[in-house]
Design an enzyme around this catalytic site. Structure first.
Site, mmCIF file in Angstrom:
data_model
loop_
_atom_site.group_PDB
_atom_site.id
_atom_site.type_symbol
_atom_site.label_atom_id
_atom_site.label_comp_id
_atom_site.label_asym_id
_atom_site.label_seq_id
_atom_site.Cartn_x
_atom_site.Cartn_y
_atom_site.Cartn_z
ATOM 1 N N ARG A 57 0.852 -1.202 0.000
ATOM 2 C CA ARG A 57 0.000 0.000 0.000
ATOM 3 C C ARG A 57 0.882 1.244 0.000
ATOM 4 O O ARG A 57 0.609 2.234 -0.672
ATOM 5 C CB ARG A 57 -0.939 -0.006 1.213
ATOM 6 C CG ARG A 57 -1.557 1.353 1.516
ATOM 7 C CD ARG A 57 -2.772 1.273 2.417
ATOM 8 N NE ARG A 57 -2.613 0.432 3.583
ATOM 9 C CZ ARG A 57 -1.892 0.742 4.675
ATOM 10 N NH1 ARG A 57 -1.258 1.892 4.750
ATOM 11 N NH2 ARG A 57 -1.790 -0.097 5.686
ATOM 12 N N TYR A 109 -17.004 17.435 -14.737
ATOM 13 C CA TYR A 109 -17.536 16.073 -14.616
ATOM 14 C C TYR A 109 -18.498 15.999 -13.417
ATOM 15 O O TYR A 109 -18.194 16.513 -12.337
ATOM 16 C CB TYR A 109 -16.370 15.091 -14.442
ATOM 17 C CG TYR A 109 -16.808 13.702 -14.100
ATOM 18 C CD1 TYR A 109 -17.738 13.023 -14.893
ATOM 19 C CD2 TYR A 109 -16.320 13.053 -12.967
ATOM 20 C CE1 TYR A 109 -18.157 11.740 -14.564
ATOM 21 C CE2 TYR A 109 -16.728 11.767 -12.638
ATOM 22 C CZ TYR A 109 -17.657 11.132 -13.443
ATOM 23 O OH TYR A 109 -18.075 9.864 -13.115
ATOM 24 N N ASP A 181 -7.777 19.268 -14.068
ATOM 25 C CA ASP A 181 -8.129 17.909 -14.476
ATOM 26 C C ASP A 181 -7.834 17.831 -15.977
ATOM 27 O O ASP A 181 -8.508 18.450 -16.802
ATOM 28 C CB ASP A 181 -9.614 17.666 -14.176
ATOM 29 C CG ASP A 181 -10.060 16.258 -14.546
ATOM 30 O OD1 ASP A 181 -9.477 15.663 -15.470
ATOM 31 O OD2 ASP A 181 -11.025 15.771 -13.929
ATOM 32 N N LYS A 206 -9.511 6.750 -18.827
ATOM 33 C CA LYS A 206 -9.914 7.249 -20.135
ATOM 34 C C LYS A 206 -8.764 7.081 -21.145
ATOM 35 O O LYS A 206 -8.378 5.970 -21.437
ATOM 36 C CB LYS A 206 -10.381 8.696 -19.987
ATOM 37 C CG LYS A 206 -11.405 8.893 -18.847
ATOM 38 C CD LYS A 206 -12.643 8.085 -19.094
ATOM 39 C CE LYS A 206 -13.805 8.289 -18.140
ATOM 40 N NZ LYS A 206 -13.594 8.288 -16.715
HETATM 41 N N1 PLP Z 1 -12.496 13.619 -14.377
HETATM 42 C C1 PLP Z 1 -13.134 13.570 -15.548
HETATM 43 C C2 PLP Z 1 -13.014 14.708 -16.516
HETATM 44 C C3 PLP Z 1 -13.934 12.463 -15.858
HETATM 45 O O1 PLP Z 1 -14.577 12.429 -17.039
HETATM 46 C C4 PLP Z 1 -14.039 11.402 -14.914
HETATM 47 C C5 PLP Z 1 -14.874 10.212 -15.209
HETATM 48 O O2 PLP Z 1 -15.625 10.178 -16.160
HETATM 49 C C6 PLP Z 1 -13.362 11.505 -13.703
HETATM 50 C C7 PLP Z 1 -12.582 12.620 -13.466
HETATM 51 C C8 PLP Z 1 -13.451 10.406 -12.664
HETATM 52 O O3 PLP Z 1 -12.628 9.348 -13.010
HETATM 53 P P1 PLP Z 1 -12.898 7.791 -12.640
HETATM 54 O O4 PLP Z 1 -14.156 7.394 -13.336
HETATM 55 O O5 PLP Z 1 -11.677 7.108 -13.120
HETATM 56 O O6 PLP Z 1 -13.043 7.731 -11.149
#
Ligand code: PLP
Length: 386
Positions: A57, A109, A181, A206
């Site tokens: 971990r 998101y 992000d 993604k």
């Molecule tokens: N940030 C963005 C722009 C996203 O589109 C997503 C998920 O769709 C996330 C963060 C969250 O990521 P995760 O689904 O891997 O937890």
């Protein structure tokens, strides 16, 4: 465990870094791919005398390779890997105290909004939605208790573009931080730290993974103090990613550049078709000269990405008809993989923003344009549009 990119690749091109940084041949065996280290614990020569790893971990060799990779790709000194993008976001937000405020870009998101509103809101953290297309609003929205600006660019799902340099500078002038992000752009198209951002976060699920077979989150920073916080939270909370998933991501990033080139090329051909189509009211894509953020995107991005959103004539009903009529574009959440996906964010990925300033137009359709043959993708969309 903080994983500095003490590599020799600082001056190498992106694809060289993607293939080699953190992924050198194994010293013991010569294996040219990073081994999947499944051990949970490591032999110690004396109490606390070990070879850099004590418990999985806290630190794992496969995870360390991935952390070095993301640090190198984002031009950062430190990288951290988590079990999901949300786990990565949570690790960052744990720096906040009850009473602190976050300036949140007014398009993001749905899960990020839910985390801030429903989970951090419960412990007294507040958010203020800000139209970051006007960077001046950062200063005028900043309150005594504001600690950071959180933004995506391009945003999910409206593909709005925010000026990273201007917003980071405004956050710093006010004594705060800027978190970007970078999921939609990926480090191939845009490297926010070089523009002043303090922290970059990814849903590695993604484009970085790229094959819809791994959930993961990554963070990169140049700030030693933030790195200490992130390493402490990673170990203390334990939302770590498995070594198997680290391996999938290490494999995925090797082809990120070539995949992104194809995603961008295909997206642009689809945008050209949609822009001329009589059933389409509006196409949202930063590569369009008429897009509000086109100039900023041209400055801060290498290319405009593989995500395309559009509003069809006929509103939400038409949107639902289209997303259930395509054959190659699969109706599904998520994005960024080799196969094309289609969705209606208001009813799917962004349901949690309903009634908030981040609420999404119910007629908006979001495409994650894959790397299939473009003629087939265009034919599929044209048939669904009618
Ligand atoms: N940030 C963005 C722009 C996203 O589109 C997503 C998920 O769709 C996330 C963060 C969250 O990521 P995760 O689904 O891997 O937890």
């Amino acid at each position: 465990m903080t994983s500095s990119a003490e590599n020799d690749y600082r001056n190498s091109g992106f694809n060289t870094r993607a293939i080699h940084a953190g992924q050198e041949p194994d010293e013991q065996t010569g294996a040219v791919t990073v081994p999947i280290h499944v051990a949970t614990t490591y032999a110690q020569q004396g109490v606390n005398q070990h070879k850099g790893f004590e418990y999985s971990r806290t630190g794992n060799p496969t995870r360390r390779a991935l952390e070095q990779s993301i640090a190198a790709l984002e031009g950062a000194n430190h990288g951290f890997a988590f079990g999901s993008g949300m786990g990565a976001e949570d690790a960052i937000l744990r720096m906040l105290q009850p009473g602190d405020n976050v300036l949140l870009g007014n398009d993001a998101y749905g899960g990020t909004f839910r985390l801030l509103d429903k989970i951090y809101g419960k412990v007294g953290v507040t958010w203020t939605a800000v139209d970051l297309t006007k960077p001046d609003l950062v200063a005028s929205s900043w309150a005594d208790n504001t600690k950071l600006v959180w933004m995506e660019t391009p945003t999910n799902p409206n593909l709005t573009v925010f000026d990273i340099e201007a917003i980071s500078a405004a956050a710093h002038l006010n004594g705060g931080l800027c978190v970007v992000d970078n999921t939609f752009a990926t480090p191939y198209l845009q490297q926010p730290i070089s523009m002043g951002a303090d922290i970059v976060v990814h849903s590695a699920t993604k484009y970085l993974g790229g094959h819809s077979d791994v959930v993961g989150g990554l963070v990169a920073t140049n700030n030693d103090e933030l790195a200490e916080h992130l390493g402490f939270v990673q170990n203390g909370v334990g939302a770590v990613i498995s070594p198997f998933d680290c391996y999938f991501l290490l494999r995925g990033v090797k082809t990120l550049g070539v995949r992104m080139d194809r995603h961008c090329e295909n997206a642009q051909a689809i945008v050209a078709m949609l822009s001329e189509h009589p059933q389409i009211e509006q196409v949202l894509y930063p590569g369009l000269p008429g897009h509000l953020g086109h100039e900023t995107a041209s400055r801060q991005m290498r290319n405009y990405g593989g995500m395309v959103s559009f509003i069809p004539r006929g509103g939400a009903e038409a949107a639902h008809r289209i997303v259930t009529s395509t054959k190659l574009f699969t109706l599904a959440e998520s994005l960024g993989a080799v196969e094309s996906l289609i969705e209606v964010p208001a009813g799917m990925t962004h349901g949690s923003t309903a009634g908030s300033p981040l609420e999404v137009d119910p007629s908006l359709v979001r495409l994650s344009v894959g790397i299939e043959d473009i003629d087939d993708l265009i034919e599929d969309l044209q048939a669904a549009l009618g």
